[in-house]
Design a protein around this motif. Structure first.
Motif, PDB file in Angstrom:
ATOM      1  N   GLY A   7      -4.889   6.409  12.614  1.00 42.30           N
ATOM      2  CA  GLY A   7      -5.875   6.930  11.679  1.00 42.30           C
ATOM      3  C   GLY A   7      -5.411   8.127  10.892  1.00 42.30           C
ATOM      4  N   LYS A   8      -4.120   8.468  10.974  1.00 42.27           N
ATOM      5  CA  LYS A   8      -3.610   9.642  10.273  1.00 42.27           C
ATOM      6  C   LYS A   8      -3.180   9.341   8.837  1.00 42.27           C
ATOM      7  CE  LYS A   8      -2.070  11.976  14.477  1.00 42.27           C
ATOM      8  NZ  LYS A   8      -0.919  12.554  15.224  1.00 42.27           N
ATOM      9  N   LEU A   9      -2.998   8.078   8.523  1.00 42.20           N
ATOM     10  CA  LEU A   9      -2.617   7.674   7.167  1.00 42.20           C
ATOM     11  C   LEU A   9      -3.603   6.601   6.692  1.00 42.20           C
ATOM     12  CD1 LEU A   9       1.260   7.327   7.566  1.00 42.20           C
ATOM     13  CD2 LEU A   9       0.041   9.200   6.445  1.00 42.20           C
ATOM     14  N   PRO A  10      -4.742   6.998   6.190  1.00 39.71           N
ATOM     15  CA  PRO A  10      -5.751   6.020   5.764  1.00 39.71           C
ATOM     16  C   PRO A  10      -5.394   5.368   4.430  1.00 39.71           C
ATOM     17  CG  PRO A  10      -6.533   8.234   5.301  1.00 39.71           C
ATOM     18  CD  PRO A  10      -5.217   8.389   6.018  1.00 39.71           C
ATOM     19  N   VAL A  11      -4.340   4.568   4.436  1.00 39.96           N
ATOM     20  CA  VAL A  11      -3.813   4.013   3.188  1.00 39.96           C
ATOM     21  C   VAL A  11      -4.789   3.058   2.515  1.00 39.96           C
ATOM     22  CG1 VAL A  11      -1.441   4.294   3.976  1.00 39.96           C
ATOM     23  CG2 VAL A  11      -2.602   2.110   4.328  1.00 39.96           C
ATOM     24  N   GLU A  12      -5.761   2.544   3.256  1.00 40.70           N
ATOM     25  CA  GLU A  12      -6.758   1.669   2.640  1.00 40.70           C
ATOM     26  C   GLU A  12      -7.501   2.364   1.508  1.00 40.70           C
ATOM     27  OE1 GLU A  12      -6.578   0.388   7.038  1.00 40.70           O
ATOM     28  OE2 GLU A  12      -6.445   2.255   5.897  1.00 40.70           O
ATOM     29  N   LEU A  13      -7.586   3.704   1.557  1.00 45.29           N
ATOM     30  CA  LEU A  13      -8.251   4.449   0.489  1.00 45.29           C
ATOM     31  C   LEU A  13      -7.562   4.252  -0.859  1.00 45.29           C
ATOM     32  CD1 LEU A  13      -8.950   7.856   2.299  1.00 45.29           C
ATOM     33  CD2 LEU A  13     -10.616   6.070   1.751  1.00 45.29           C
ATOM     34  N   LEU A  14      -6.278   3.911  -0.843  1.00 48.61           N
ATOM     35  CA  LEU A  14      -5.515   3.780  -2.079  1.00 48.61           C
ATOM     36  C   LEU A  14      -5.581   2.371  -2.662  1.00 48.61           C
ATOM     37  CD1 LEU A  14      -2.297   5.737  -1.059  1.00 48.61           C
ATOM     38  CD2 LEU A  14      -4.575   6.595  -1.652  1.00 48.61           C
ATOM     39  N   HIS A  15      -6.099   1.440  -1.898  1.00 53.41           N
ATOM     40  CA  HIS A  15      -6.147   0.037  -2.320  1.00 53.41           C
ATOM     41  C   HIS A  15      -7.326  -0.152  -3.270  1.00 53.41           C
ATOM     42  CE1 HIS A  15      -6.922  -4.417  -1.052  1.00 53.41           C
ATOM     43  NE2 HIS A  15      -6.355  -4.332  -2.236  1.00 53.41           N
ATOM     44  N   THR A  16      -7.016  -0.216  -4.561  1.00 52.43           N
ATOM     45  CA  THR A  16      -8.077  -0.359  -5.553  1.00 52.43           C
ATOM     46  C   THR A  16      -8.738  -1.726  -5.448  1.00 52.43           C
ATOM     47  OG1 THR A  16      -6.874   1.107  -7.052  1.00 52.43           O
ATOM     48  CG2 THR A  16      -8.625  -0.248  -8.010  1.00 52.43           C
ATOM     49  N   ASP A  17      -7.942  -2.799  -5.493  1.00 55.00           N
ATOM     50  CA  ASP A  17      -8.457  -4.156  -5.365  1.00 55.00           C
ATOM     51  C   ASP A  17      -7.289  -5.116  -5.244  1.00 55.00           C
ATOM     52  OD1 ASP A  17      -7.439  -4.321  -7.972  1.00 55.00           O
ATOM     53  OD2 ASP A  17      -9.404  -4.250  -8.926  1.00 55.00           O
ATOM     54  N   THR A  18      -7.613  -6.387  -5.027  1.00 51.01           N
ATOM     55  CA  THR A  18      -6.608  -7.447  -4.951  1.00 51.01           C
ATOM     56  C   THR A  18      -6.943  -8.486  -6.009  1.00 51.01           C
ATOM     57  OG1 THR A  18      -6.241  -7.080  -2.590  1.00 51.01           O
ATOM     58  CG2 THR A  18      -5.557  -9.205  -3.480  1.00 51.01           C
ATOM     59  N   ARG A  19      -5.942  -8.850  -6.808  1.00 49.46           N
ATOM     60  CA  ARG A  19      -6.146  -9.743  -7.942  1.00 49.46           C
ATOM     61  C   ARG A  19      -5.126 -10.884  -7.915  1.00 49.46           C
ATOM     62  NH1 ARG A  19      -8.601  -7.405 -12.528  1.00 49.46           N
ATOM     63  NH2 ARG A  19     -10.184  -5.895 -11.853  1.00 49.46           N
ATOM     64  N   PRO A  20      -5.385 -11.941  -8.650  1.00 48.94           N
ATOM     65  CA  PRO A  20      -4.373 -12.993  -8.808  1.00 48.94           C
ATOM     66  C   PRO A  20      -3.273 -12.547  -9.761  1.00 48.94           C
ATOM     67  CG  PRO A  20      -6.307 -13.504 -10.118  1.00 48.94           C
ATOM     68  CD  PRO A  20      -6.661 -12.286  -9.300  1.00 48.94           C
ATOM     69  N   LEU A  21      -2.131 -13.194  -9.652  1.00 48.56           N
ATOM     70  CA  LEU A  21      -0.973 -12.824 -10.457  1.00 48.56           C
ATOM     71  C   LEU A  21      -1.242 -12.959 -11.957  1.00 48.56           C
ATOM     72  CD1 LEU A  21       1.826 -11.804  -9.618  1.00 48.56           C
ATOM     73  CD2 LEU A  21       2.663 -14.149  -9.803  1.00 48.56           C
ATOM     74  N   ASP A  22      -2.195 -13.816 -12.322  1.00 53.23           N
ATOM     75  CA  ASP A  22      -2.519 -14.002 -13.748  1.00 53.23           C
ATOM     76  C   ASP A  22      -3.004 -12.712 -14.401  1.00 53.23           C
ATOM     77  OD1 ASP A  22      -2.717 -17.281 -13.981  1.00 53.23           O
ATOM     78  OD2 ASP A  22      -3.323 -16.495 -12.019  1.00 53.23           O
ATOM     79  N   ASP A  23      -3.454 -11.736 -13.615  1.00 58.07           N
ATOM     80  CA  ASP A  23      -4.003 -10.490 -14.165  1.00 58.07           C
ATOM     81  C   ASP A  23      -2.951  -9.403 -14.355  1.00 58.07           C
ATOM     82  OD1 ASP A  23      -6.429 -11.742 -14.079  1.00 58.07           O
ATOM     83  OD2 ASP A  23      -7.233 -10.585 -12.394  1.00 58.07           O
ATOM     84  N   LEU A  24      -1.675  -9.740 -14.254  1.00 62.56           N
ATOM     85  CA  LEU A  24      -0.629  -8.722 -14.272  1.00 62.56           C
ATOM     86  C   LEU A  24      -0.608  -7.911 -15.559  1.00 62.56           C
ATOM     87  CD1 LEU A  24       2.670 -10.057 -12.633  1.00 62.56           C
ATOM     88  CD2 LEU A  24       1.597  -7.835 -12.254  1.00 62.56           C
ATOM     89  N   ASN A  25      -0.603  -8.547 -16.713  1.00 62.02           N
ATOM     90  CA  ASN A  25      -0.455  -7.806 -17.967  1.00 62.02           C
ATOM     91  C   ASN A  25      -1.612  -6.841 -18.185  1.00 62.02           C
ATOM     92  OD1 ASN A  25       2.070  -8.734 -19.289  1.00 62.02           O
ATOM     93  ND2 ASN A  25       1.104 -10.741 -19.143  1.00 62.02           N
TER      94      ASN A  25
END
Length: 372
Positions: A335-353
């Motif tokens: 619990g010392k590195l709550p990296v989930e806080l940095l995860h904005t969202d998950t998208r399909p590869l089609d949304d790259l640009n």
């Protein structure tokens, strides 16, 4: 498989209109001796990807982009006996040869052979294996090329992890965590009770905030123009957060004569100069961001000998990935590195640009992509 290929750099923003990345169908390559085939499950979009697209980092084109990723080993080449099909792995963007000057000195992030291969778009053990159906060579990005369903990489480009780590979490440990946490623990060697200023609150900077905050008694000051990122830094453990214009006042208010460490995670020569002026005697600025090659800095030379200040370069967090990724994942489990806080969202590869614009404008911290 589909792969995100860059064929022309320095196209204008907005990237949703200019569309620098094209999703192309390319054959799945086979691993050679010393290589592994990985089925990629998640990949993160990083400023280092954007730096290739906007021309700040010149790379040979065409190139299949992406370098922060996690997946499952599908097949191994001859001579690979310590990684097996089914292993979950984090990919590392500097493969270490293990024998030349930097590797022998315990600094594999600065591997000469790895850097050479990355610069030419090849792999550590041989030339690029990506190509179109017509045989046109496609260069590898940092030995990984993660915006695709599969990647052939050097054995030295993977670190085996426990298979219960969620893919969305594991992906961030290949670049953002190695770089940001390593800047604090490996390069700056932050110790108990020190004061740390972090400029630039993208994923790397916020990883640095979290790492500094878990060292006992530290005072962490987080700096970014965007209020939303300042708020996020406070959730990550910063004591104070503010804009660049407020940085000097915040440092003066909570330190005795300046900061012990300044982490520059912006990629700006001007921020490096400003950071040096915020240091206490004997303090250090750690340069993590990647400024455009044309940028220069101009500082008073006397401050280094006269005040004992230091300017330290840091690439990939001075990491030893086989050591550091498991250690950082242990900190995450505690619990010392709550990296989930940095995860904005998950998208399909089609949304790259469209996501390139969101990253450039600071609207996302770490967007993760599915690759199936």
């Amino acid at each position: 498989m589909r792969a995100a290929v860059l064929r022309a750099a320095d196209l204008p923003a907005p990237y949703a209109d200019s569309r620098p990345l094209s999703l192309e169908s390319v054959p799945v390559p086979s691993p050679r001796a010393g290589e592994v085939l990985v089925r990629l499950e998640r990949a993160g979009l990083c400023h280092s990807d954007l730096s290739v697209i906007d021309g700040s980092r010149v790379r040979p084109l065409p190139m299949a982009l992406g370098h922060e990723a996690t997946g499952v080993v599908e097949r191994v080449g001859d001579g690979v006996d310590d990684v097996r099909p089914g292993d979950h792995v984090v990919l590392v963007f500097v493969p270490s040869c293990g024998s030349r000057r930097a590797c022998s000195a315990g600094r594999p992030a600065l591997c000469y052979r790895g850097a050479d291969a990355n610069g030419t778009g090849d792999l550590l053990h041989g030339p690029a294996v990506l190509a179109t159906s017509e045989g046109e060579r496609i260069n590898h990005h940092l030995g990984v090329s993660a915006f695709a369903r599969y990647a052939v990489v050097a054995r030295e480009s993977v670190v085996v992890i426990d298979d219960d780590v969620p893919f969305d979490v594991a992906a961030m440990f290949g670049c953002a965590a190695l770089t940001g946490i390593g800047a604090v623990l490996n390069t700056a060697h932050v110790t108990e009770g020190q004061s740390v200023v972090v400029f630039g609150l993208g994923a790397v900077g916020l990883m640095a905030v979290m790492a500094a905050a878990q060292v006992a008694g530290t005072t962490v000051i987080a700096i970014d123009p965007l209020a939303a990122k300042q708020d996020l830094a406070l959730r990550c453990g910063a004591r104070q957060a503010g804009s660049p214009e407020e940085a000097a006042g915040l440092v003066a208010a909570v330190t005795d004569g300046g900061a012990d460490v300044v982490i520059e995670a912006v990629g700006s020569g001007g921020v490096l100069e400003a950071g040096l002026q915020l240091l206490a005697r004997g303090g250090a600025v750690v340069s993590v961001g990647l400024p455009h090659p044309d940028q220069q800095i101009s500082v008073q030379a006397l401050q280094f000998a006269g005040m004992g200040r230091r300017l330290l370069g840091c690439y990939m967090g001075d990491a030893v990935p086989e050591r550091d990724i498991p250690a950082y994942l242990d900190l995450w489990r505690q619990g010392k590195l709550p990296v989930e806080l940095l995860h904005t969202d998950t998208r399909p590869l089609d949304d790259l640009n469209e996501s390139l614009d969101a990253l450039a404008e600071g609207r996302v911290v770490r967007r993760i992509f599915t690759l199936g």
